[in-house]
Write a protein that holds these residues in place. Structure first.
Motif, PDB file in Angstrom:
ATOM      1  N   VAL A  83       0.680  -1.783   0.103  1.00 18.33           N
ATOM      2  CA  VAL A  83      -0.096  -0.048   0.483  1.00 18.33           C
ATOM      3  C   VAL A  83       0.908   1.301   0.005  1.00 18.33           C
ATOM      4  CG1 VAL A  83      -0.290   0.009   2.139  1.00 18.33           C
ATOM      5  CG2 VAL A  83      -2.215   0.530   1.007  1.00 18.33           C
ATOM      6  N   CYS A  85       0.084   4.862   1.548  1.00 19.28           N
ATOM      7  CA  CYS A  85      -0.822   5.510   2.148  1.00 19.28           C
ATOM      8  C   CYS A  85       0.120   6.414   3.798  1.00 19.28           C
ATOM      9  CB  CYS A  85      -1.520   4.193   2.756  1.00 19.28           C
ATOM     10  SG  CYS A  85      -1.966   3.303   4.914  1.00 19.28           S
ATOM     11  N   ASP A  87       0.022   6.022   6.754  1.00 21.18           N
ATOM     12  CA  ASP A  87       0.692   5.286   8.615  1.00 21.18           C
ATOM     13  C   ASP A  87       0.822   3.990   7.928  1.00 21.18           C
ATOM     14  OD1 ASP A  87      -1.928   4.689   8.554  1.00 21.18           O
ATOM     15  OD2 ASP A  87      -3.122   6.481   8.880  1.00 21.18           O
ATOM     16  N   LYS A  88       0.084   3.354   7.012  1.00 22.20           N
ATOM     17  CA  LYS A  88       0.880   1.426   6.589  1.00 22.20           C
ATOM     18  C   LYS A  88       0.231   0.988   8.020  1.00 22.20           C
ATOM     19  CE  LYS A  88       4.023   2.160   3.089  1.00 22.20           C
ATOM     20  NZ  LYS A  88       4.695   1.111   2.021  1.00 22.20           N
ATOM     21  N   LEU A  89      -0.837   1.238   8.616  1.00 23.12           N
ATOM     22  CA  LEU A  89      -1.677   1.054   9.358  1.00 23.12           C
ATOM     23  C   LEU A  89      -2.702  -0.503   8.992  1.00 23.12           C
ATOM     24  CD1 LEU A  89      -3.446   3.804  11.629  1.00 23.12           C
ATOM     25  CD2 LEU A  89      -1.269   1.378  13.072  1.00 23.12           C
ATOM     26  N   CYS A  90      -2.844   0.130   7.544  1.00 20.28           N
ATOM     27  CA  CYS A  90      -3.875  -1.452   7.035  1.00 20.28           C
ATOM     28  C   CYS A  90      -2.554  -2.648   7.216  1.00 20.28           C
ATOM     29  CB  CYS A  90      -4.644  -0.573   5.832  1.00 20.28           C
ATOM     30  SG  CYS A  90      -3.394   0.394   4.577  1.00 20.28           S
ATOM     31  N   CYS A 105      -8.255   1.864   5.695  1.00 20.64           N
ATOM     32  CA  CYS A 105      -7.031   2.281   5.337  1.00 20.64           C
ATOM     33  C   CYS A 105      -7.816   3.700   6.020  1.00 20.64           C
ATOM     34  CB  CYS A 105      -6.241   1.840   4.016  1.00 20.64           C
ATOM     35  SG  CYS A 105      -5.096   3.189   4.310  1.00 20.64           S
ATOM     36  N   PRO A 107      -6.230   6.686   5.662  1.00 18.89           N
ATOM     37  CA  PRO A 107      -6.023   7.632   4.498  1.00 18.89           C
ATOM     38  C   PRO A 107      -6.244   7.833   2.776  1.00 18.89           C
ATOM     39  CG  PRO A 107      -3.946   6.704   6.163  1.00 18.89           C
ATOM     40  CD  PRO A 107      -5.188   5.817   6.057  1.00 18.89           C
TER      41      PRO A 107
HETATM   42 ZN   LIG Z   1      -3.286   2.312   4.942  1.00 13.38          ZN
END
Ligand SMILES: [Zn+2]
Length: 127
Positions: A83, A85, A87-90, A105, A107
């Motif tokens: 990805v 994005c 923060d890359k939390l996803c 996600c 963002p």
């Molecule tokens: Zn994300």
């Protein structure tokens, strides 16, 4: 032992929290997955029936600002492979494999979750 009003409130909150947790795990473990849903910007982008997940699926979505998301899904679960994005939390969420779990996600305004066979109240919660 005399119960104070504050103690009762704490007890009620605890019971509610445990009840909610039990309820959620009940829903998760007892609801058969019917399909994987990918939402973009609040509307359904793609719905993949469980039967199609026997073969690994690769979903690539392009966004504005040269961003994209690569989602992979198979029988074992669904996860964000790659990805762009902030923060890359996803991606850090890892794989989901139960109804009630989701990958969000923020963002890119993407929401990935499983839909169950039964009508579950979880679906009716407004975010
Ligand atoms: Zn994300």
């Amino acid at each position: 032992m005399k119960l104070k009003k504050g103690d009762i409130i704490i007890a009620v909150i605890l019971i509610a929290a445990v009840g909610f947790w039990l309820y959620n795990s009940y829903i998760s473990s007892n609801t058969l997955i019917s399909s994987l849903v990918i939402e973009v910007n609040g509307s359904t982008y793609k719905k993949i029936p469980m039967s199609e997940l026997k073969k690994e699926q690769h979903i690539h979505i392009d966004f504005e600002n040269n961003r994209h998301i690569d989602i992979k899904a198979d029988e074992s679960g669904a996860w964000v492979q790659d990805v762009i994005c902030p923060d890359k939390l996803c991606q850090k969420t890892g794989a989901i494999n139960k109804v009630g779990q989701s990958i969000v996600c923020l963002p890119n305004k993407v929401n990935i979750y499983y839909e169950g066979d039964e009508e579950s109240p979880v679906d009716n919660v407004a975010y």
